[in-house]
Design a protein around this motif. Structure first.
Motif, PDB file in Angstrom:
ATOM      1  N   LYS A  63       4.659  19.754 -10.758  1.00 49.36           N
ATOM      2  CA  LYS A  63       5.793  20.416 -11.415  1.00 49.36           C
ATOM      3  C   LYS A  63       5.402  20.875 -12.813  1.00 49.36           C
ATOM      4  CE  LYS A  63       9.430  17.935  -8.955  1.00 49.36           C
ATOM      5  NZ  LYS A  63      10.468  16.903  -9.056  1.00 49.36           N
ATOM      6  N   SER A  64       4.695  20.009 -13.534  1.00 47.45           N
ATOM      7  CA  SER A  64       4.250  20.349 -14.887  1.00 47.45           C
ATOM      8  C   SER A  64       3.286  21.526 -14.856  1.00 47.45           C
ATOM      9  CB  SER A  64       3.580  19.126 -15.531  1.00 47.45           C
ATOM     10  OG  SER A  64       3.056  19.454 -16.791  1.00 47.45           O
ATOM     11  N   LEU A  65       2.345  21.499 -13.915  1.00 49.60           N
ATOM     12  CA  LEU A  65       1.387  22.598 -13.799  1.00 49.60           C
ATOM     13  C   LEU A  65       2.088  23.899 -13.417  1.00 49.60           C
ATOM     14  CD1 LEU A  65      -1.584  20.746 -12.071  1.00 49.60           C
ATOM     15  CD2 LEU A  65      -1.500  21.598 -14.417  1.00 49.60           C
ATOM     16  N   LYS A  66       3.101  23.811 -12.550  1.00 42.99           N
ATOM     17  CA  LYS A  66       3.855  25.015 -12.178  1.00 42.99           C
ATOM     18  C   LYS A  66       4.581  25.588 -13.392  1.00 42.99           C
ATOM     19  CE  LYS A  66       4.678  24.311  -7.248  1.00 42.99           C
ATOM     20  NZ  LYS A  66       5.675  24.061  -6.207  1.00 42.99           N
ATOM     21  N   ARG A  67       5.169  24.681 -14.221  1.00 41.88           N
ATOM     22  CA  ARG A  67       5.837  25.152 -15.443  1.00 41.88           C
ATOM     23  C   ARG A  67       4.823  25.830 -16.362  1.00 41.88           C
ATOM     24  NH1 ARG A  67       8.678  20.263 -14.999  1.00 41.88           N
ATOM     25  NH2 ARG A  67       7.231  19.248 -16.434  1.00 41.88           N
ATOM     26  N   ASN A  68       3.655  25.189 -16.513  1.00 41.74           N
ATOM     27  CA  ASN A  68       2.603  25.777 -17.354  1.00 41.74           C
ATOM     28  C   ASN A  68       2.169  27.130 -16.801  1.00 41.74           C
ATOM     29  OD1 ASN A  68       2.665  23.552 -19.019  1.00 41.74           O
ATOM     30  ND2 ASN A  68       0.838  22.604 -18.168  1.00 41.74           N
ATOM     31  N   LEU A  69       2.040  27.216 -15.487  1.00 42.28           N
ATOM     32  CA  LEU A  69       1.651  28.477 -14.856  1.00 42.28           C
ATOM     33  C   LEU A  69       2.704  29.550 -15.114  1.00 42.28           C
ATOM     34  CD1 LEU A  69      -0.265  30.084 -13.034  1.00 42.28           C
ATOM     35  CD2 LEU A  69       1.001  29.194 -11.073  1.00 42.28           C
ATOM     36  N   ASP A  70       3.971  29.184 -14.950  1.00 39.01           N
ATOM     37  CA  ASP A  70       5.054  30.139 -15.207  1.00 39.01           C
ATOM     38  C   ASP A  70       5.013  30.608 -16.659  1.00 39.01           C
ATOM     39  OD1 ASP A  70       5.922  29.967 -12.605  1.00 39.01           O
ATOM     40  OD2 ASP A  70       7.582  28.584 -13.034  1.00 39.01           O
ATOM     41  N   ASP A  71       4.823  29.651 -17.590  1.00 41.17           N
ATOM     42  CA  ASP A  71       4.737  30.000 -19.010  1.00 41.17           C
ATOM     43  C   ASP A  71       3.542  30.920 -19.256  1.00 41.17           C
ATOM     44  OD1 ASP A  71       6.940  28.412 -19.446  1.00 41.17           O
ATOM     45  OD2 ASP A  71       5.818  26.735 -20.325  1.00 41.17           O
ATOM     46  N   THR A 100       0.842  -1.207   0.000  1.00 44.73           N
ATOM     47  CA  THR A 100       0.000   0.000   0.000  1.00 44.73           C
ATOM     48  C   THR A 100       0.866   1.242   0.000  1.00 44.73           C
ATOM     49  OG1 THR A 100      -1.772  -1.162   1.162  1.00 44.73           O
ATOM     50  CG2 THR A 100      -1.801   1.239   1.272  1.00 44.73           C
ATOM     51  N   ILE A 101       1.908   1.238   0.811  1.00 42.99           N
ATOM     52  CA  ILE A 101       2.825   2.382   0.872  1.00 42.99           C
ATOM     53  C   ILE A 101       3.495   2.590  -0.481  1.00 42.99           C
ATOM     54  CG2 ILE A 101       5.031   3.165   1.851  1.00 42.99           C
ATOM     55  CD1 ILE A 101       4.047   1.914   4.530  1.00 42.99           C
ATOM     56  N   GLN A 102       3.897   1.501  -1.141  1.00 42.91           N
ATOM     57  CA  GLN A 102       4.528   1.632  -2.451  1.00 42.91           C
ATOM     58  C   GLN A 102       3.548   2.228  -3.465  1.00 42.91           C
ATOM     59  OE1 GLN A 102       5.884  -2.431  -3.069  1.00 42.91           O
ATOM     60  NE2 GLN A 102       8.009  -1.837  -2.657  1.00 42.91           N
ATOM     61  N   ARG A 103       2.289   1.770  -3.447  1.00 42.19           N
ATOM     62  CA  ARG A 103       1.274   2.327  -4.363  1.00 42.19           C
ATOM     63  C   ARG A 103       1.049   3.807  -4.066  1.00 42.19           C
ATOM     64  NH1 ARG A 103      -1.247  -2.665  -3.329  1.00 42.19           N
ATOM     65  NH2 ARG A 103      -2.600  -1.687  -1.781  1.00 42.19           N
ATOM     66  N   GLN A 104       0.956   4.130  -2.779  1.00 49.16           N
ATOM     67  CA  GLN A 104       0.742   5.527  -2.405  1.00 49.16           C
ATOM     68  C   GLN A 104       1.942   6.390  -2.787  1.00 49.16           C
ATOM     69  OE1 GLN A 104      -0.289   5.157   1.745  1.00 49.16           O
ATOM     70  NE2 GLN A 104      -2.471   4.929   1.302  1.00 49.16           N
ATOM     71  N   GLN A 105       3.142   5.838  -2.632  1.00 48.86           N
ATOM     72  CA  GLN A 105       4.343   6.587  -3.012  1.00 48.86           C
ATOM     73  C   GLN A 105       4.359   6.825  -4.515  1.00 48.86           C
ATOM     74  OE1 GLN A 105       6.632   7.976  -0.835  1.00 48.86           O
ATOM     75  NE2 GLN A 105       7.224   9.047  -2.696  1.00 48.86           N
ATOM     76  N   ALA A 106       3.937   5.816  -5.285  1.00 46.07           N
ATOM     77  CA  ALA A 106       3.868   5.984  -6.743  1.00 46.07           C
ATOM     78  C   ALA A 106       2.858   7.078  -7.089  1.00 46.07           C
ATOM     79  CB  ALA A 106       3.492   4.668  -7.410  1.00 46.07           C
ATOM     80  N   THR A 107       1.730   7.082  -6.384  1.00 45.21           N
ATOM     81  CA  THR A 107       0.711   8.117  -6.611  1.00 45.21           C
ATOM     82  C   THR A 107       1.252   9.493  -6.231  1.00 45.21           C
ATOM     83  OG1 THR A 107      -1.056   6.515  -6.190  1.00 45.21           O
ATOM     84  CG2 THR A 107      -1.633   8.835  -6.016  1.00 45.21           C
ATOM     85  N   ILE A 108       1.950   9.565  -5.118  1.00 40.52           N
ATOM     86  CA  ILE A 108       2.549  10.830  -4.675  1.00 40.52           C
ATOM     87  C   ILE A 108       3.558  11.324  -5.711  1.00 40.52           C
ATOM     88  CG2 ILE A 108       4.132  11.856  -2.980  1.00 40.52           C
ATOM     89  CD1 ILE A 108       2.673  10.108  -0.858  1.00 40.52           C
ATOM     90  N   ASP A 109       4.405  10.414  -6.195  1.00 41.05           N
ATOM     91  CA  ASP A 109       5.399  10.794  -7.203  1.00 41.05           C
ATOM     92  C   ASP A 109       4.711  11.308  -8.469  1.00 41.05           C
ATOM     93  OD1 ASP A 109       7.380  10.035  -5.443  1.00 41.05           O
ATOM     94  OD2 ASP A 109       7.756   8.094  -6.411  1.00 41.05           O
ATOM     95  N   MET A 110       3.655  10.610  -8.892  1.00 40.01           N
ATOM     96  CA  MET A 110       2.915  11.023 -10.085  1.00 40.01           C
ATOM     97  C   MET A 110       2.291  12.411  -9.864  1.00 40.01           C
ATOM     98  SD  MET A 110      -0.129   9.010 -12.103  1.00 40.01           S
ATOM     99  CE  MET A 110      -1.322   9.282 -10.790  1.00 40.01           C
ATOM    100  N   ASN A 111       1.688  12.615  -8.694  1.00 43.35           N
ATOM    101  CA  ASN A 111       1.086  13.917  -8.387  1.00 43.35           C
ATOM    102  C   ASN A 111       2.136  15.019  -8.307  1.00 43.35           C
ATOM    103  OD1 ASN A 111      -1.531  12.954  -8.378  1.00 43.35           O
ATOM    104  ND2 ASN A 111      -1.553  12.549  -6.193  1.00 43.35           N
ATOM    105  N   ASN A 112       3.306  14.704  -7.749  1.00 41.14           N
ATOM    106  CA  ASN A 112       4.391  15.690  -7.694  1.00 41.14           C
ATOM    107  C   ASN A 112       4.835  16.082  -9.102  1.00 41.14           C
ATOM    108  OD1 ASN A 112       4.501  16.001  -4.925  1.00 41.14           O
ATOM    109  ND2 ASN A 112       6.033  14.403  -4.645  1.00 41.14           N
ATOM    110  N   ASN A 113       4.909  15.087 -10.001  1.00 44.59           N
ATOM    111  CA  ASN A 113       5.274  15.384 -11.391  1.00 44.59           C
ATOM    112  C   ASN A 113       4.199  16.249 -12.055  1.00 44.59           C
ATOM    113  OD1 ASN A 113       7.709  14.009 -11.292  1.00 44.59           O
ATOM    114  ND2 ASN A 113       6.814  12.084 -11.959  1.00 44.59           N
ATOM    115  N   LYS A 114       2.930  15.950 -11.764  1.00 43.21           N
ATOM    116  CA  LYS A 114       1.843  16.770 -12.309  1.00 43.21           C
ATOM    117  C   LYS A 114       1.958  18.196 -11.784  1.00 43.21           C
ATOM    118  CE  LYS A 114      -1.788  13.329 -13.078  1.00 43.21           C
ATOM    119  NZ  LYS A 114      -3.125  12.876 -12.641  1.00 43.21           N
TER     120      LYS A 114
END
Length: 142
Positions: free
Chosen positions: A67-75, A51-65
């Protein structure tokens, strides 16, 4: 009396043996119960780990999202800033064009006024048609 003591000793030994067997059986039950609890805890720990591994994968995916949204916002903020700059420039150019148009209109009005005044002066001067002038000239010559 010696047989009684021997018989008593045998009975006591049997009772002690029965008590020891019961304690051993109780201990074995307790060990089995503890082994079962340990297995359950190990299974639960493994499930928790998954469960922790799945949640960590979800957290990593959300963190990447994020970062992407922050880049889009900056742009987007950069684009907004550029567009605002273009808007301010266009507004300044419009204000200058309106000012030039007002000056041109004012100048045109003054020129039209001068033309009307000149036309009025021309209209007030007596106009003598050419044929009339010839008759007048002929009359004067006679």
């Amino acid at each position: 009396s010696g047989g009684f003591n021997a018989e008593y000793g045998v009975r006591q030994s049997e009772q002690d043996l029965d008590a020891e067997i019961k304690r051993r059986m109780d201990a074995e039950k307790a060990v089995k119960k503890l082994e079962r609890v340990i297995k359950e805890n190990a299974f639960n720990a493994e499930e928790d780990h998954k469960t922790i591994q799945r949640q960590q994968a979800t957290i990593d995916m959300n963190n990447n999202k994020i970062k992407s949204l922050k880049r889009n916002l900056d742009d987007s903020e950069t684009q907004v800033s550029q567009l605002q700059s273009k808007l301010r420039k266009a507004q300044a150019e419009l204000a200058e064009a309106e000012e030039r148009a007002d000056l041109a209109e004012s100048s045109l009005s003054r020129a039209a006024g001068r033309n009307r005044a000149a036309a009025g002066r021309i209209a007030r001067t007596e106009y003598v048609p050419r044929n009339s002038r010839n008759k007048q000239d002929d009359e004067e010559e006679e």
